[in-house]
Design an enzyme around this catalytic site. Structure first.
Site, short mmCIF file in Angstrom:
data_model
loop_
_atom_site.label_atom_id
_atom_site.label_comp_id
_atom_site.label_asym_id
_atom_site.label_seq_id
_atom_site.Cartn_x
_atom_site.Cartn_y
_atom_site.Cartn_z
N GLY A 146 0.83 -1.20 0.00
CA GLY A 146 0.00 0.00 0.00
C GLY A 146 0.87 1.25 0.00
O GLY A 146 2.07 1.21 0.30
N CYS A 147 0.25 2.38 -0.34
CA CYS A 147 1.01 3.62 -0.44
C CYS A 147 1.50 4.07 0.94
O CYS A 147 2.68 4.39 1.11
CB CYS A 147 0.18 4.70 -1.11
N TYR A 148 0.60 4.10 1.93
CA TYR A 148 1.02 4.50 3.27
C TYR A 148 2.08 3.55 3.83
O TYR A 148 3.11 3.99 4.36
CB TYR A 148 -0.17 4.54 4.23
N SER A 151 5.58 4.27 2.54
CA SER A 151 6.25 5.42 3.16
C SER A 151 6.62 5.15 4.60
O SER A 151 7.68 5.57 5.07
CB SER A 151 5.34 6.66 3.06
#
Lengths: 344, 344, 344, 344
Positions: A146-148, A151
């Site tokens: 996932g994107c979160y 990061s």
């Protein structure tokens, strides 16, 4: 030897169309088939004018033999589409969440469906190259993070692995609106999202179990206890995560110098991770596959602050998926991902 | 009895001009004199066309006798301008930081100047009405809080005062760009600030000592240890602060129900604080003096999450200053501040 | 004598909720009933948190006797709701387009329905106070102008009425996204609308016949020939219209001096129209009922350029509707509309 | 044969740094030297973190022998820097305005300096490849067009050349804020530029004489009379120009069909011009060298409407400059410019 033949399932969302954009310029692949139920029968260029030069028609189902498939379907539907492909010997990179969590029970708890293939769950590789590169190279099925989580995990992996912090971790993430997808909602309506910031998913965002799974696996002693709070801010692209944790007693005795060394060592050979010298902004990643990480120490309180920036649609989705494909097929890891960030 | 005569020192910054906007519609005051070195001699309406209907000329110095002065000068210069006014018997509300900190040594450490009047520092009242209403009513000199401290202190005061949390507090704040002022800088250049988010002042933001002073005074046992990280996000107005702390063992045993009760009790009679039922956005405060607070508990980790939203130029600056003036002069506390938020 | 009792039909769109915001602060009215099919049964404050202090429940139909109704329904539905109210003696201000055009055939051509009451069409007054103040004062039914027509007609009325220009007129309008309403669409999805500008409705926007009707009526000799092109730009509120026409031979022989005199004369006593000294921006009208007009001459080509700015939700919708109500009820024309623009 | 050696004078503005971004990925050139007075001695990567991977130091003057120089200096200074280079045999592409106008007197009138080399003015080629490709191929000195002129001339060239319109032309352009450059100003301060649109340069924008020169040269009979009005809108990149003119009597008798044929014929072999089927948005060009053109006819008034979109920093500056370099050196015209627009 010819180019790798590629298909995209559900090209009509932002992750799907970003895959198309990047793959069209990839020197060693050929995009052969793109699907999308709602737009089936239309030219890709008619739905997405920025792809005007490419002559592909969106179909309901994959209509060409391909070597690798990217699935950008919603969860549950993605698993259903993918399983037969993997069984047929097609390599698959799944942008959805359907193969990210090792614990099949988590799907019931977090995604409200019984996972159809716990066995394939076990086999799938979590596609964060910085942690799992060699397993990705051998994988039939890669679960794109996932994107979160991309990061957050990249921000925290070095200090978690080295056991430098206490277990209590705060991840405060700020995301651009494209992260909420192309489906319409009041939250992402321009007049509502502009000049506005709000936290959401306080009850627990679905990206939390990915974060805890991956950080937990890095250090089974530490047992990280993660509070993760995402915020929507008025920009199209980008995620900045601000991560906080107490330094463990007796660690990092030379302070920031030690901390920076840990990060530069950990990411020494990574093509897409940069340890920055100053507090970075998401604009420095716009359109690129880079992840910028800035480690810092609040010496007043003994707190580590790690800031990371990515483009949520590139390193947070389509770019990382292509990075995974490159690894799976033995290509140069940066092939097709050379574009520099578009600034300003 | 006539209207209260008001002056603004340095009307040309965003806080100053916002004071003018609000005071022009205040039913019980008359704005008599506005100063601004760089624009002296020009009509206020020429510099700020949104104030086109008002006939005031910007002067170098206050040129009319007034009952109360708002100073929107930069720090240090503000103290120099204010001290003689207070000594002459003019009531003063200082928007700058010059009288916010009780410890005069803090000015050397944080603002790099020796405070010219430690005595007046002691006398000045920190102008957060929700904490110091009765002292404000009697004050000659009110130090208007900073924008970040307003959002953070209001968010945390109830749990700090009641001793419900552990000392380690994380405050992750997101501010619109007007908070950086009207002076030009690359950081606030449109093409740099749009589509971007970045943390800044990692070494320590000047608003931190205000926050620790006020939270510390609320509970001398707790000794809060605050990590405060501000971020700039692409919107004109608004601050959202996300505050995190561990629940103290044995406290809030009924969870969220207890927590919400603490907040509704604490702010029961406050005209401008609202405890919200859902995660609020800064857009819900745009142009108004409201502070929205949303208390929550991450039960997985035993962490309190308190979110607050304000308009940084109203409750975070000019509106709160007028609220203080209303209290100092015995007016209705909301006089001139009745406007509802402008949405969307 | 009591306050005027007011109802709003369809409070849940942006024009409706902006009416509620403004009416709550209007000193001489009481908002008694608000309707909205999709949100019936919910508290207004739950749907719109910026109105949190007001205790009204949204109903399916008007549930209180009222003196005046604002209808913010979509076209066609609005006429159906309004006609019985007018017949019962309730004064009505219609924000929809249903009573703006005098020619009933135009409804078939532009709105694709047969108008249900051509007689009432004739009776209705086009609610642009600057042109029709006295008729509005006596009206039972006022048709509130569209947002684009308000900006364009006010910009052009003086030169059209005085016959100073040739018939060919170009109106190039730029609107913020709230003008497209609160209903969801891909065009108004944040990630699509941000960092973007596009023209739309090239085949003919529905606001064109209003513009030609009103400009045509001002000067039956001139027969204006209008090309109107609207553009969507990335901001929430505001319309700027740039209007172009050739100067008629022998007119305005003193150039800009003459032109400015025409405008200051025409709008001499208008409370909400300002002739500006410099090129205005929409931000100077944000949240207010002002219309800014800047007349200019391109002497190289003998072309008049008239620029106008409004807040599309205030002077372009809800504010103008309240201005009309004030006129209909003999109140001060600016009652409830005193707020200054919120800048920056 | 080695790579072409390239220098950039004044890399620190937006056009200069965009050149660096694109040239770093150009397969046939090597960026050797970049200058910038204010940042001399600093690493390019320190000033522009998105270029972090490249090891170049900004110098006060060109410090390496190069085959071609791009000058991104302000006007006047650019001419002074360029003339000796051309005389030494270095090919030069000038991003400034200093060699765009053939009439040296125009420099006094529009730019307020006496042109230092009217002879070189005559020799310089106006670098719009769609009009002057073969002259560019042979040029020593190419004057790269302005951003507005690129969008306006490409939009209007076909109808002007074919004599299909009356002389009166209105060009209403909307530009993102990066067009105003990287130098600080209140107009481009975030809080001022956001949520705002305004026209500027009503007295005459410096890009007007370029537009009239090039359109005039296309059709010496028509004698176009151009009103050009630029507007600043809240986005970083992009220009949309809406162009209006009356159809000449007897022309385009088959209406839109004829008009589209004129455009598709005119731009048949152009790699970067696309005639679109629907009204385009600037977002469809973000980061790319494309110019989108949408021709339309308002049949009610016999008015042609031509809409064009570009990225002002690419086709409007750096990208077009590289396109010119490719032509001058006989490279593939699209070399280094293959990136697709970044959407959304």
């Amino acid at each position: 030897m010819g180019k790798i033949k590629v298909g995209i399932i559900n090209v009509t969302g932002y992750a799907g169309v970003e895959l198309a954009r990047l793959l069209f310029r990839h020197p060693e692949v050929q995009l052969r088939s793109v699907t999308g139920r709602s737009a089936a029968g239309q030219k890709l260029a008619a739905v997405f004018p920025h792809l005007a030069d490419f002559d592909l028609t969106i179909t309901a189902d994959l209509d060409e033999p391909v070597d690798v498939v990217f699935s950008a379907m919603p969860h549950k539907a993605s698993a259903e589409a993918i399983i037969p492909l993997v069984n047929k010997g097609v390599k698959v990179i799944d942008i959805s969440a359907d193969f990210r969590l090792k614990d099949s029970a988590a799907y019931l708890a977090w995604y409200e469906f019984a996972h159809p293939s716990p066995g394939m769950l076990k086999e799938a590789v979590y596609g964060l190259p910085e942690l799992h590169r060699s397993a990705i190279a051998d994988a039939r099925l890669v679960a794109n993070p996932g994107c979160y989580p991309t990061s957050a995990i990249l921000a925290l992996a070095p200090v978690v692995k080295e056991g430098l912090i206490e277990p209590g971790i705060i991840i405060d993430s700020k995301s651009g609106v494209s992260g909420a997808g192309r489906a319409l909602s009041l939250t992402t309506h321009y007049a509502e999202a502009s000049d506005n910031v709000a936290a959401y998913s306080l009850k627990g965002h679905r990206h939390l179990p990915e974060i805890t799974q991956e950080l937990g696996a890095l250090n089974t002693v530490l047992q990280p206890s993660v509070t993760f709070l995402p915020h929507l801010i008025p920009m199209s692209r980008g995620i900045l995560s601000s991560c906080y944790a107490k330094i463990k007693l007796g660690k990092l005795t030379n302070g920031l110098k030690d901390l920076r060394q840990v990060y530069t060592d950990f990411y020494r050979n990574e093509p897409f991770v940069r340890i920055t010298d100053a507090s970075p902004g998401t604009k420095q990643t716009w359109g690129s596959n880079f992840c910028l990480i800035y480690p810092y120490i609040d010496t007043r309180t003994g707190t580590i602050i790690i800031i990371s920036c990515i483009d949520n649609l590139v390193k947070g989705a389509a770019g990382q998926a292509i990075q995974n494909m490159n690894i799976m097929f033995g290509l140069g890891e940066a092939a097709g991902l050379e574009a520099l960030p578009v600034y300003p």
